[in-house]
Motif scaffolding. Structure first.
Motif, PDB file in Angstrom:
ATOM      1  N   VAL A   1       2.473 -18.092  39.204  1.00  0.00           N
ATOM      2  CA  VAL A   1       1.638 -19.199  38.735  1.00  0.00           C
ATOM      3  C   VAL A   1       0.889 -18.757  37.475  1.00  0.00           C
ATOM      4  O   VAL A   1      -0.054 -17.953  37.568  1.00  0.00           O
ATOM      5  N   PRO A   2       1.286 -19.223  36.307  1.00  0.00           N
ATOM      6  CA  PRO A   2       0.637 -18.793  35.057  1.00  0.00           C
ATOM      7  C   PRO A   2      -0.876 -18.988  35.059  1.00  0.00           C
ATOM      8  O   PRO A   2      -1.607 -18.153  34.506  1.00  0.00           O
ATOM      9  N   PHE A   3      -1.356 -20.068  35.674  1.00  0.00           N
ATOM     10  CA  PHE A   3      -2.796 -20.325  35.743  1.00  0.00           C
ATOM     11  C   PHE A   3      -3.518 -19.149  36.387  1.00  0.00           C
ATOM     12  O   PHE A   3      -4.526 -18.647  35.858  1.00  0.00           O
TER      13      PHE A   3
ATOM     14  N   LYS B   1      -3.286 -15.753  34.385  1.00  0.00           N
ATOM     15  CA  LYS B   1      -4.266 -15.723  33.293  1.00  0.00           C
ATOM     16  C   LYS B   1      -5.667 -15.449  33.825  1.00  0.00           C
ATOM     17  O   LYS B   1      -6.416 -14.636  33.264  1.00  0.00           O
TER      18      LYS B   1
ATOM     19  N   ASP C   1      -8.861 -28.000  38.294  1.00  0.00           N
ATOM     20  CA  ASP C   1      -7.755 -27.106  37.928  1.00  0.00           C
ATOM     21  C   ASP C   1      -6.414 -27.715  38.324  1.00  0.00           C
ATOM     22  O   ASP C   1      -5.419 -27.563  37.599  1.00  0.00           O
TER      23      ASP C   1
ATOM     24  N   GLU D   1      -5.754 -30.491  35.757  1.00  0.00           N
ATOM     25  CA  GLU D   1      -5.364 -29.987  34.434  1.00  0.00           C
ATOM     26  C   GLU D   1      -3.961 -29.401  34.435  1.00  0.00           C
ATOM     27  O   GLU D   1      -3.342 -29.277  33.372  1.00  0.00           O
ATOM     28  N   ASN D   2      -3.456 -29.023  35.611  1.00  0.00           N
ATOM     29  CA  ASN D   2      -2.100 -28.482  35.720  1.00  0.00           C
ATOM     30  C   ASN D   2      -1.135 -29.503  36.319  1.00  0.00           C
ATOM     31  O   ASN D   2      -0.086 -29.139  36.851  1.00  0.00           O
ATOM     32  N   TYR D   3      -1.503 -30.771  36.245  1.00  0.00           N
ATOM     33  CA  TYR D   3      -0.698 -31.890  36.750  1.00  0.00           C
ATOM     34  C   TYR D   3       0.659 -31.918  36.044  1.00  0.00           C
ATOM     35  O   TYR D   3       0.730 -31.701  34.826  1.00  0.00           O
TER      36      TYR D   3
ATOM     37  N   PHE E   1       2.984 -30.208  38.395  1.00  0.00           N
ATOM     38  CA  PHE E   1       3.511 -29.101  39.209  1.00  0.00           C
ATOM     39  C   PHE E   1       3.115 -27.722  38.691  1.00  0.00           C
ATOM     40  O   PHE E   1       3.704 -26.719  39.081  1.00  0.00           O
ATOM     41  N   GLY E   2       2.097 -27.658  37.827  1.00  0.00           N
ATOM     42  CA  GLY E   2       1.758 -26.407  37.157  1.00  0.00           C
ATOM     43  C   GLY E   2       1.252 -25.307  38.058  1.00  0.00           C
ATOM     44  O   GLY E   2       1.298 -24.137  37.677  1.00  0.00           O
ATOM     45  N   LEU E   3       0.768 -25.637  39.261  1.00  0.00           N
ATOM     46  CA  LEU E   3       0.265 -24.612  40.173  1.00  0.00           C
ATOM     47  C   LEU E   3       1.268 -24.257  41.266  1.00  0.00           C
ATOM     48  O   LEU E   3       0.962 -23.451  42.143  1.00  0.00           O
TER      49      LEU E   3
END
Length: 433
Positions: free
Chosen positions: A35-37, A40, A68, A71-73, A75-77
């Motif tokens: 998970v890039p979030f 980081k 969070d 902001e990652n809408y 599937f970003g998480l």
């Protein structure tokens, strides 16, 4: 499979903490690698997965907030590729972007297992006829509750919301023994049943499972009196998985959180751990989720923790009924007010009913709070003198509890809007001015 699982539910604290640490390390590695979030965040805090050596090291990890997820809408998480995601749920997005959650096949199995544990803990058994009057679809309460009831071996009636008279007909004709819905909708079902001529106890129900909105001990008494049932509180949130995070046992004095699946923190305003019995914000870390593992999620829910062993035999910690949500907290003339505080006051007064609505307005640059509350049909005659007396009594009780002057308006029973899902108890008009 039997859903009394003493090998997990009565695990000694030392063994439970060992299990939690093993699963926490796996979760931390998963989010760091996939998970890039989180990768980081970890680097910003100068921490790596191998720095997590004890459960106390969780305080080194970053918090996660609802924003969070937005902001990652969408599937970003997610920590797995979409090819491994078997289902998606999402919030309504009424206060911003939807929060989207995903589940692998194993996630769905774990969820159903935890739900079945919850139901068994509240006295539900294989063979019960289980009516699920919750929204089906993206809302987690429909399919999540349904899967757990089926897993336990119940006969499930997926009634969904709406058609209240039909809900009552199904309860009667199908011999429904367990009802799940929001507490406000259950009160409306009870009210409608009474109008249709059903006396308390005449329906086959024996257990009610209620959640998705705050409700008081007094509401429990009203529900149990209206249906002649045992009424149990539940807690969940889609970011964790949905319903099934915590549930009351038959002792009805706190909600057990499944600590083999979640790490529980109660933190004060300085993000320091609260002592047992001290109010703070509930922060949760998932331990078994594959698709959407979450680290130190700030739920916004204000509660206390009880780490004493429950007389039911389960060793998982319990949380109290919530004192409110940090994001539902009303600030009126500089004072913090929770709708649950108002409900608690009103439910102690036989002169008024359980249905109320709070209206906030700004008048001459000052906040004004009006509480509209339905009158009880059994409390007084309705003469003007009685109305004024009751109005003053309610206003006095609210002022004493909230330390805030409140305008009280008594309205006819049944005149406030009923909701089949979560009730909307607060109308804040201040932001529209």
């Amino acid at each position: 499979m039997e859903y009394w699982q003493p090998e997990v539910e009565t695990l000694e604290r030392g063994a439970l903490r060992e299990l939690q640490l093993k699963r926490l390390k796996k979760t931390v590695n998963s989010v760091y690698d996939n998970v890039p979030f989180y990768n980081k965040k970890f680097k910003e805090l100068n921490i790596r997965p191998e720095d997590i050596k004890t459960l106390d090291d969780i305080k080194k990890l970053p918090f996660t907030k609802k924003n969070d997820l937005r902001e990652n809408y969408p599937f970003g998480l997610f920590a797995v590729p979409m090819s491994k995601v078997n289902r998606i749920h999402a919030s309504s997005g009424t206060s911003g972007k939807s929060t989207v959650v995903g589940y692998t096949k194993n996630d769905l199995d774990v969820w159903a297992n935890l739900m079945a544990r919850c139901f068994f803990m509240a006295g539900v058994r294989p063979g019960d006829i289980f009516q699920n009057a919750a929204n089906y679809g993206l809302f987690t309460g429909g399919l999540g509750i349904h899967a757990g009831a089926e897993k336990l071996g119940c006969t499930v009636v997926p009634s969904g919301t709406g058609s209240t008279e039909k809900q009552i007909e199904m309860i009667r004709d199908f011999g429904v023994t367990v009802l799940h819905c929001t507490p406000s909708y259950a009160l409306y079902i009870a009210e409608t049943a009474k109008k249709l001529g059903y006396e308390p106890g005449s329906l086959p129900l024996r257990i009610g499972l209620f959640g998705a909105e705050p409700w008081s001990i007094n509401t429990r008494k009203e529900l149990e009196r209206s249906f002649w049932i045992r009424a149990y509180d539940s807690y969940g949130l889609s970011e964790m998985m949905g319903p099934g995070v915590a549930f009351e046992c038959t002792e009805q004095n706190g909600l057990h959180i499944w600590e083999d699946a979640f790490i529980v923190e109660i933190l004060d305003k300085n993000d320091e751990p609260c002592a047992p019995g001290e109010k703070g914000e509930l922060v949760l870390t998932t331990l078994c989720k594959e698709a959407l593992p979450i680290i130190r999620y700030r739920t916004g829910d204000i509660t206390t923790i009880d780490d004493e062993k429950c007389s039911c035999g389960r060793t998982s910690v319990k949380i109290s009924k919530f004192f409110g949500r940090a994001d539902d907290m009303l600030i009126v003339r500089g004072l913090n007010v929770f709708p649950s505080q108002i409900e608690h006051v009103l439910m102690e007064m036989p002169e008024v009913g359980e249905h109320f609505q709070v209206v906030l307005e700004r008048v001459n640059h000052l906040d004004e709070m009006t509480v509209k509350v339905e009158m009880s049909d059994r409390a007084f005659s309705g003469e003007l003198g009685d109305l004024k007396k009751v109005t003053n009594a309610v206003a006095g009780k609210l002022k004493s509890s909230l330390n805030l002057r409140t305008k009280v308006v008594l309205v006819e029973k049944g005149s406030l809007q009923r909701f089949e899902g979560k009730s909307k108890k607060v109308i804040d008009l201040r932001t529209s001015i």
